[in-house]
Scaffold this active site. Structure first.
Site, PDB file in Angstrom:
ATOM      1  N   GLU A   7      38.277  39.328  36.422  1.00 58.79           N
ATOM      2  CA  GLU A   7      38.414  38.816  37.527  1.00 58.79           C
ATOM      3  C   GLU A   7      37.518  37.547  37.734  1.00 58.79           C
ATOM      4  O   GLU A   7      36.942  37.162  38.795  1.00 58.79           O
ATOM      5  CB  GLU A   7      38.404  39.571  38.626  1.00 58.79           C
ATOM      6  CG  GLU A   7      36.804  40.366  38.945  1.00 58.79           C
ATOM      7  CD  GLU A   7      36.806  41.722  38.057  1.00 58.79           C
ATOM      8  OE1 GLU A   7      35.846  42.432  38.314  1.00 58.79           O
ATOM      9  OE2 GLU A   7      37.395  41.637  36.901  1.00 58.79           O
TER      10      GLU A   7
ATOM     11  N   ASP B 197      47.567  41.170  38.471  1.00 54.28           N
ATOM     12  CA  ASP B 197      47.829  39.995  37.646  1.00 54.28           C
ATOM     13  C   ASP B 197      48.370  38.864  38.562  1.00 54.28           C
ATOM     14  O   ASP B 197      48.054  37.715  38.547  1.00 54.28           O
ATOM     15  CB  ASP B 197      48.851  40.216  36.656  1.00 54.28           C
ATOM     16  CG  ASP B 197      48.306  40.728  35.341  1.00 54.28           C
ATOM     17  OD1 ASP B 197      47.341  41.036  35.499  1.00 54.28           O
ATOM     18  OD2 ASP B 197      49.135  41.400  34.739  1.00 54.28           O
TER      19      ASP B 197
ATOM     20  N   ASP C 206      33.701  35.420  41.380  1.00 55.29           N
ATOM     21  CA  ASP C 206      34.042  36.874  41.010  1.00 55.29           C
ATOM     22  C   ASP C 206      34.891  37.361  42.340  1.00 55.29           C
ATOM     23  O   ASP C 206      34.237  37.277  43.434  1.00 55.29           O
ATOM     24  CB  ASP C 206      32.926  37.657  40.500  1.00 55.29           C
ATOM     25  CG  ASP C 206      33.392  39.080  40.115  1.00 55.29           C
ATOM     26  OD1 ASP C 206      33.501  39.080  38.999  1.00 55.29           O
ATOM     27  OD2 ASP C 206      33.680  39.725  40.939  1.00 55.29           O
TER      28      ASP C 206
ATOM     29  N   ASN D 281      43.555  46.793  41.299  1.00 53.50           N
ATOM     30  CA  ASN D 281      44.374  47.335  40.246  1.00 53.50           C
ATOM     31  C   ASN D 281      44.838  48.682  40.485  1.00 53.50           C
ATOM     32  O   ASN D 281      45.678  49.302  40.041  1.00 53.50           O
ATOM     33  CB  ASN D 281      43.665  47.065  38.766  1.00 53.50           C
ATOM     34  CG  ASN D 281      43.756  45.671  38.312  1.00 53.50           C
ATOM     35  OD1 ASN D 281      44.870  45.041  38.715  1.00 53.50           O
ATOM     36  ND2 ASN D 281      42.790  45.170  37.840  1.00 53.50           N
TER      37      ASN D 281
END
Length: 444
Positions: free
Chosen positions: A361, A335, A318, A326
């Protein structure tokens, strides 16, 4: 426990920091409410005698109650955990309530999945009582006239075609939550569910129909004169989806030019059809953003390895603080980080290994024929490589990794996946940017 101002501040913090509970209460060891948030509940100073409160006082452990009517006449679920002083003496409990018939965390999360095509999600317990439903008037009722609910309650997870309470044919998927004995069910009208499959079939037919029509027109005109080769070709043209059809067509003796041309045309069409089917298969197993395998492909891979009794290890990975990426740089940059991270993970793959994106993620690296300790070394190299990698715009990021392994006669696949997740959460709990091996202490 004697500082009323502190207790008031604590219940307000617990209620407001996550917005998960409709109300929060702290009681002493007799069940008298010492602090309540919000205060409008009217419980402050009163002795709580609800089912959930009495159970919490008696059990003195963390609990999720069954739905019940509270002291102030609300249908709710009560989540509690005991409070002990430094000498391990029981001094009370802290509890949070979810009012099932008012806006709550369930309606906030599950309500986002309501679609105008008739699909919806609802939650029931083992007694068939509805805990969440898009129609708030149905919350608290018991499911009746539903011919599939008994099978759903008896199973852990799966799918079923059923006739719902309104007499409609529905396709239902469901999963049991062991910690609460709740069952989450998503239902979609059967006719709506079949629309995507119909669209795929139409595309395949439209793309292959010209070639098929051409083949059969050609056969029609020349069948009398050159019947044998064309008859064989026509028979094989009826099984274009057969994976061995190419070899079978190659064996046909097309001894004249026309037959040979037809043979080549069919082979070309078969190749095109197989390519299209292969592309559809790849699309169904691939994450469109990163190009990694998706959860469906990962599950198929696991089943194959278990069937072959092939030992393997997994790295549950993770990206740390990805939400901040973000929030600070935008989803487009996020992205690109995911794509670059996927490429980095692929550097540690061999033939037979798999990289799968299983969440926003979250990634899994499956290592075939790798023992747990060796998998940990791979995880450490991957973690260090990520820490040293320079990501466009963002700079540097870190990852947390949980490591688990499976072999014949070991734990089940579900237990292995759960232990890897728990090891990942342990890595995050220890400060992130680290690798943790799943051990019995962690997985308890």
């Amino acid at each position: 426990m004697g500082d009323e101002a502190f207790l008031k501040e604590e219940v307000d913090r617990l209620r407001l920091q996550t917005n998960s509970f409709n109300s929060v209460v702290i009681t002493d060891d007799t069940g008298i409410a010492k602090a309540v948030s919000p205060e409008t509940t009217g419980l402050l100073g009163r002795q709580l005698k609800s089912v959930g409160s009495l159970e919490a006082l008696e059990e003195k452990r963390s609990l999720i109650s069954k739905p019940f009517i509270s002291t102030i006449k609300n249908l709710l679920v009560f989540i509690s955990t005991p409070i002990f002083d430094p000498k391990n003496n029981y001094v009370g409990f802290v509890g949070g309530t979810i009012y099932l018939k008012k806006p709550n965390i369930l309606s906030k999360i599950l309500g986002q999945h309501y679609y105008e095509n008739g699909s919806y999600i609802y939650v029931v317990d083992k007694q068939k009582q509805i805990l969440y439903h898009p129609d708030i008037d149905r919350i608290g009722d018991y499911v009746t006239n539903n011919d599939g609910i008994d099978e759903i309650i008896m199973s852990q997870e799966g799918g079923i075609v059923l006739n719902n309470s309104y007499g409609k044919n529905m396709l239902a998927g469901y999963a049991n939550i062991p910690s609460t004995d709740w069952i989450i069910i998503t239902q979609s009208p059967l006719n709506v569910t079949l629309i995507p499959l119909t669209g795929i079939m139409e595309k395949v037919i439209l793309r292959t129909m010209p070639m098929v029509i051409g083949v059969f027109i050609f056969i029609w005109f020349f069948a009398r004169a050159i019947s044998r080769p064309l008859q064989l070709l026509a028979e094989k043209a009826k099984s274009l989806d057969n994976p061995e059809v190419n070899e079978e067509i190659e064996k046909i003796n097309s001894w004249y030019a026309e037959s040979l041309s037809l043979k080549k045309a069919i082979l070309s069409g078969v190749k095109l059809l197989h390519n299209q089917i292969g592309q559809l298969q790849r699309d169904s197993e691939t994450d469109p953003l990163t190009g990694a395998n998706n959860r469906r492909a990962f599950q198929v891979k696991l089943k194959k390895l278990v069937l072959l009794e092939q030992p393997f290890s997994i790295l549950s990975l993770d990206i740390d603080y990805f939400k901040q990426v973000n929030d600070n740089y935008g989803h487009n940059v996020g992205d690109e980080v995911l794509k670059q991270q996927t490429q980095l993970i692929h550097r540690f793959c061999r033939d037979g290994d798999m990289v799968a994106r299983t969440g926003g993620e979250e990634f899994i690296l499956l290592l075939k024929d790798v023992e747990l300790n060796d998998a940990y070394l791979v995880a450490e190299r991957l973690r260090i490589a990520t820490e040293q990698e320079v990501f466009d715009t963002v700079g540097h990021i870190t990852v947390s990794i949980g490591v688990a392994a499976w072999s014949k006669n070991s734990v089940s696949i579900d237990e292995m996946l759960s232990s890897a997740d728990k090891a990942l959460y342990e890595a995050k709990g220890q400060g992130r940017n680290r690798c943790i091996i799943a051990t019995p202490d962690i997985t308890k």
